[in-house]
Design a protein around this motif. Structure first.
Motif, PDB file in Angstrom:
ATOM      1  N   ASN A 188       0.851  -1.189   0.000  1.00  0.00           N
ATOM      2  CA  ASN A 188       0.000   0.000   0.000  1.00  0.00           C
ATOM      3  C   ASN A 188       0.895   1.251   0.000  1.00  0.00           C
ATOM      4  N   PRO A 189       0.335   2.471  -0.065  1.00  0.00           N
ATOM      5  CA  PRO A 189       1.195   3.661  -0.150  1.00  0.00           C
ATOM      6  C   PRO A 189       2.124   3.832   1.060  1.00  0.00           C
ATOM      7  N   GLU A 190       1.786   3.196   2.178  1.00  0.00           N
ATOM      8  CA  GLU A 190       2.665   3.287   3.358  1.00  0.00           C
ATOM      9  C   GLU A 190       3.684   2.153   3.382  1.00  0.00           C
ATOM     10  N   LEU A 191       3.798   1.420   2.258  1.00  0.00           N
ATOM     11  CA  LEU A 191       4.757   0.324   2.080  1.00  0.00           C
ATOM     12  C   LEU A 191       4.473  -0.878   2.976  1.00  0.00           C
ATOM     13  N   LEU A 192       3.228  -1.092   3.339  1.00  0.00           N
ATOM     14  CA  LEU A 192       2.837  -2.315   4.047  1.00  0.00           C
ATOM     15  C   LEU A 192       2.349  -3.326   3.017  1.00  0.00           C
ATOM     16  N   PRO A 193       2.840  -4.587   3.094  1.00  0.00           N
ATOM     17  CA  PRO A 193       2.471  -5.585   2.070  1.00  0.00           C
ATOM     18  C   PRO A 193       0.980  -5.923   2.102  1.00  0.00           C
ATOM     19  N   LEU A 194       0.399  -6.044   0.914  1.00  0.00           N
ATOM     20  CA  LEU A 194      -1.021  -6.397   0.779  1.00  0.00           C
ATOM     21  C   LEU A 194      -1.208  -7.797   0.208  1.00  0.00           C
ATOM     22  N   GLY A 195      -0.113  -8.407  -0.250  1.00  0.00           N
ATOM     23  CA  GLY A 195      -0.214  -9.730  -0.841  1.00  0.00           C
ATOM     24  C   GLY A 195       0.805  -9.889  -1.945  1.00  0.00           C
ATOM     25  N   GLU A 196       0.746 -11.054  -2.616  1.00  0.00           N
ATOM     26  CA  GLU A 196       1.707 -11.260  -3.694  1.00  0.00           C
ATOM     27  C   GLU A 196       1.074 -12.007  -4.859  1.00  0.00           C
ATOM     28  N   MET A 197       1.625 -11.755  -6.016  1.00  0.00           N
ATOM     29  CA  MET A 197       1.183 -12.423  -7.235  1.00  0.00           C
ATOM     30  C   MET A 197       2.317 -13.306  -7.732  1.00  0.00           C
ATOM     31  N   ALA A 198       2.065 -14.624  -7.838  1.00  0.00           N
ATOM     32  CA  ALA A 198       3.079 -15.526  -8.384  1.00  0.00           C
ATOM     33  C   ALA A 198       3.069 -15.392  -9.902  1.00  0.00           C
ATOM     34  N   LEU A 199       4.262 -15.223 -10.468  1.00  0.00           N
ATOM     35  CA  LEU A 199       4.381 -15.019 -11.919  1.00  0.00           C
ATOM     36  C   LEU A 199       5.057 -16.217 -12.573  1.00  0.00           C
ATOM     37  N   PHE A 241      12.046 -12.788   2.725  1.00  0.00           N
ATOM     38  CA  PHE A 241      11.179 -11.602   2.733  1.00  0.00           C
ATOM     39  C   PHE A 241      10.205 -11.658   3.920  1.00  0.00           C
ATOM     40  N   SER A 242       9.672 -12.865   4.183  1.00  0.00           N
ATOM     41  CA  SER A 242       8.754 -13.016   5.324  1.00  0.00           C
ATOM     42  C   SER A 242       9.469 -12.707   6.630  1.00  0.00           C
ATOM     43  N   GLU A 243      10.726 -13.122   6.727  1.00  0.00           N
ATOM     44  CA  GLU A 243      11.503 -12.828   7.940  1.00  0.00           C
ATOM     45  C   GLU A 243      11.675 -11.311   8.102  1.00  0.00           C
ATOM     46  N   ILE A 244      11.959 -10.635   6.996  1.00  0.00           N
ATOM     47  CA  ILE A 244      12.138  -9.173   7.053  1.00  0.00           C
ATOM     48  C   ILE A 244      10.857  -8.509   7.562  1.00  0.00           C
ATOM     49  N   GLN A 245       9.706  -9.009   7.113  1.00  0.00           N
ATOM     50  CA  GLN A 245       8.437  -8.397   7.522  1.00  0.00           C
ATOM     51  C   GLN A 245       8.189  -8.527   9.018  1.00  0.00           C
ATOM     52  N   ARG A 246       8.828  -9.530   9.635  1.00  0.00           N
ATOM     53  CA  ARG A 246       8.628  -9.710  11.084  1.00  0.00           C
ATOM     54  C   ARG A 246       9.541  -8.805  11.918  1.00  0.00           C
ATOM     55  N   MET A 247      10.480  -8.135  11.268  1.00  0.00           N
ATOM     56  CA  MET A 247      11.433  -7.298  12.006  1.00  0.00           C
ATOM     57  C   MET A 247      10.755  -6.011  12.495  1.00  0.00           C
ATOM     58  N   ALA A 248      11.212  -5.543  13.654  1.00  0.00           N
ATOM     59  CA  ALA A 248      10.615  -4.337  14.252  1.00  0.00           C
ATOM     60  C   ALA A 248      11.326  -3.080  13.739  1.00  0.00           C
ATOM     61  N   ILE A 249      11.212  -2.832  12.440  1.00  0.00           N
ATOM     62  CA  ILE A 249      11.790  -1.616  11.852  1.00  0.00           C
ATOM     63  C   ILE A 249      10.722  -0.973  10.973  1.00  0.00           C
ATOM     64  N   ASP A 250      10.940   0.274  10.570  1.00  0.00           N
ATOM     65  CA  ASP A 250       9.868   0.961   9.835  1.00  0.00           C
ATOM     66  C   ASP A 250       9.749   0.422   8.399  1.00  0.00           C
ATOM     67  N   PRO A 251       8.587   0.616   7.784  1.00  0.00           N
ATOM     68  CA  PRO A 251       8.322   0.010   6.464  1.00  0.00           C
ATOM     69  C   PRO A 251       9.332   0.408   5.389  1.00  0.00           C
ATOM     70  N   GLN A 252       9.828   1.636   5.412  1.00  0.00           N
ATOM     71  CA  GLN A 252      10.813   2.054   4.399  1.00  0.00           C
ATOM     72  C   GLN A 252      12.093   1.219   4.531  1.00  0.00           C
ATOM     73  N   LYS A 253      12.518   0.960   5.770  1.00  0.00           N
ATOM     74  CA  LYS A 253      13.731   0.142   5.979  1.00  0.00           C
ATOM     75  C   LYS A 253      13.482  -1.286   5.501  1.00  0.00           C
ATOM     76  N   LYS A 254      12.289  -1.810   5.790  1.00  0.00           N
ATOM     77  CA  LYS A 254      11.971  -3.173   5.332  1.00  0.00           C
ATOM     78  C   LYS A 254      12.009  -3.246   3.810  1.00  0.00           C
ATOM     79  N   TYR A 255      11.480  -2.188   3.175  1.00  0.00           N
ATOM     80  CA  TYR A 255      11.453  -2.143   1.712  1.00  0.00           C
ATOM     81  C   TYR A 255      12.880  -2.125   1.160  1.00  0.00           C
TER      82      TYR A 255
END
Lengths: 273, 138
Positions: free
Chosen positions: B11-22, B108-122
């Motif tokens: 989303n615009p705040e860089l929080l994941p909304l899901g993924e599309m397998a290609l 990537f899932s591990e990164i999402q569990r880290m306690a840092i702000d969304p920009q750093k995760k990105y």
């Protein structure tokens, strides 16, 4: 005469005037904005060779006396369609006007570039204005643009270099231009337009789908809670999920383009009555 | 076997909304969070039947010379042009995205569990993308 025309425009004249005040000069120099009704623009006069499989949405034509930029929007069958067109309008417009501005500035004879290269350059520059940053500072704009370039497959170093290139090209085209401020203002303009059209679309959907006047009042109160007591502001209509209600209200109040699907949710709930 | 990757939607705040397998650049399947479903579910349902409307520039010849037209095309989800059209749509509506190789999704899932702000995760996810994770996964 050069014309920026909006066929079957969903935009008010005051909105277009405001847009022209914000757009960078290199995109709009020599252009006059006309709505379809004012200009009666003859889209059919062009003999377009090579386009027979797709709907033409806009044209940038060369020629000393006949340079025209013509935006052709689809015929809108409903408020709903008009709204979804408007939600995507600004990025599309910026691509067209960037191409027009580059061609006008004689940038590498844009029309002689191979299609992919022309597309790439136009796209990269139009991102500078369509990117959504949370405020109008140079730093916020740079972070948002670098993120965008990275998401397109560039490394962080490449994205930073590309961002500098964009700034250099734009400062050559228009030295006085404050790009982050222009991008911020354009996004605010887009939000205001989306907000207006979303509210009109939501009202139209409710008024045309709900015949019973008490039910209609109930729907309107739950979708437009302004003026209600605070304990009613968070209430939802039983037929709308909490998520859809929250996103719908945010769309109506803030005009954030990523929330456009909440109108789909409202349409679905109304169909299910 | 074609190249497999995951296009992650933010989303615009860089929080994941899901993924599309290609599969290559065609959509294979989509997994969305609850918020992602609210924001994108109706659009995806529409694209499955009608395709995604996409504007492409084309050089054209007219009576006044060579010009450029932006044309509307409907891109099917199983088309190899779909991923690019989808990325443009996301950007036009204020979403962000990132495409990672399939082998990077656990990290990537591990990164999402880290306690840092969304920009750093990105930014960490970007670094992950540029690592040779396909070799690590093997």
């Amino acid at each position: 005469m050069r014309i920026l025309g909006f066929e079957k425009s969903p935009f008010a004249k005051t909105e277009i005037t405001r847009l022209f005040d914000i757009l960078p000069g290199f995109m709009t120099d020599g252009l006059e904005s006309l709505t379809y009704q004012e200009g009666n623009l003859p889209a059919g006069q062009y003999n377009l060779r090579g386009i027979d499989h797709a709907q033409v949405r806009s044209l940038v034509l060369p020629g000393e006396d006949a340079k025209k930029v013509l935006i052709i929007s689809p015929v809108h069958a409903s408020e709903h369609e008009k709204f979804f067109y408007a939600a995507r309008f600004l990025p599309d417009l910026l691509r067209v006007l960037t191409l027009h501005g580059l061609a006008d500035a004689g940038e590498d004879a844009v029309h002689d570039l191979p299609g992919e290269e022309m597309s790439h350059k136009t796209e990269i520059l139009s991102q500078a204005f369509s990117i959504k940053s949370l405020d109008d500072t140079q730093e916020a704009w740079r972070v948002a643009l670098i993120n965008r370039f990275c998401s397109r497959g560039f490394s962080m170093d490449q994205a930073r270099a590309l961002c500098r290139d964009v700034e250099d090209v734009l400062s050559e085209l228009e030295p006085e231009l404050d790009v982050p401020a222009a991008a911020y203002d354009l996004n605010r303009w887009h939000q205001a337009v989306i907000k207006r059209l979303a509210r009109a679309t939501a009202r139209d959907m409710i008024n045309s789908n709900v015949e019973d006047k008490h039910a209609r009042a109930s729907w309107l109160r739950s979708v437009f809670p302004e003026g209600q007591e605070s304990n009613l502001e968070q209430s939802s209509h039983p037929a709308l999920s909490v998520e859809v209600t929250d996103h719908l209200r945010a769309l109506l109040e803030d005009g954030q383009a990523h929330r456009v699907a909440s109108l789909h949710g409202l349409a679905q709930a109304l169909q299910d009555i | 076997m074609t190249n497999q990757a995951c296009l992650i939607i933010f989303n615009p705040e860089l929080l994941p909304l899901g993924e599309m397998a290609l599969e290559g650049s065609a959509c294979d399947q989509i997994n969305l969070s609850q918020e992602g479903e609210t924001l994108l579910g109706a659009h995806i349902a529409e694209w499955q039947t009608q395709g995604l409307a996409c504007q492409r520039p084309s050089l054209i010849k007219t009576n006044e010379g060579t010009g450029c037209a932006f044309c509307n095309e409907q891109i099917k989800m199983n088309s190899q042009d779909f991923a690019q059209a989808f990325r443009s749509w996301l950007e036009d509506h204020g979403f962000s995205h990132l495409t990672l190789p399939l082998g990077a999704m656990v990290a990537f899932s591990e990164i999402q569990r880290m306690a840092i702000d969304p920009q750093k995760k990105y930014e960490l996810a970007l670094m992950l993308r540029d690592l040779p994770v396909h070799k690590l996964a093997g």
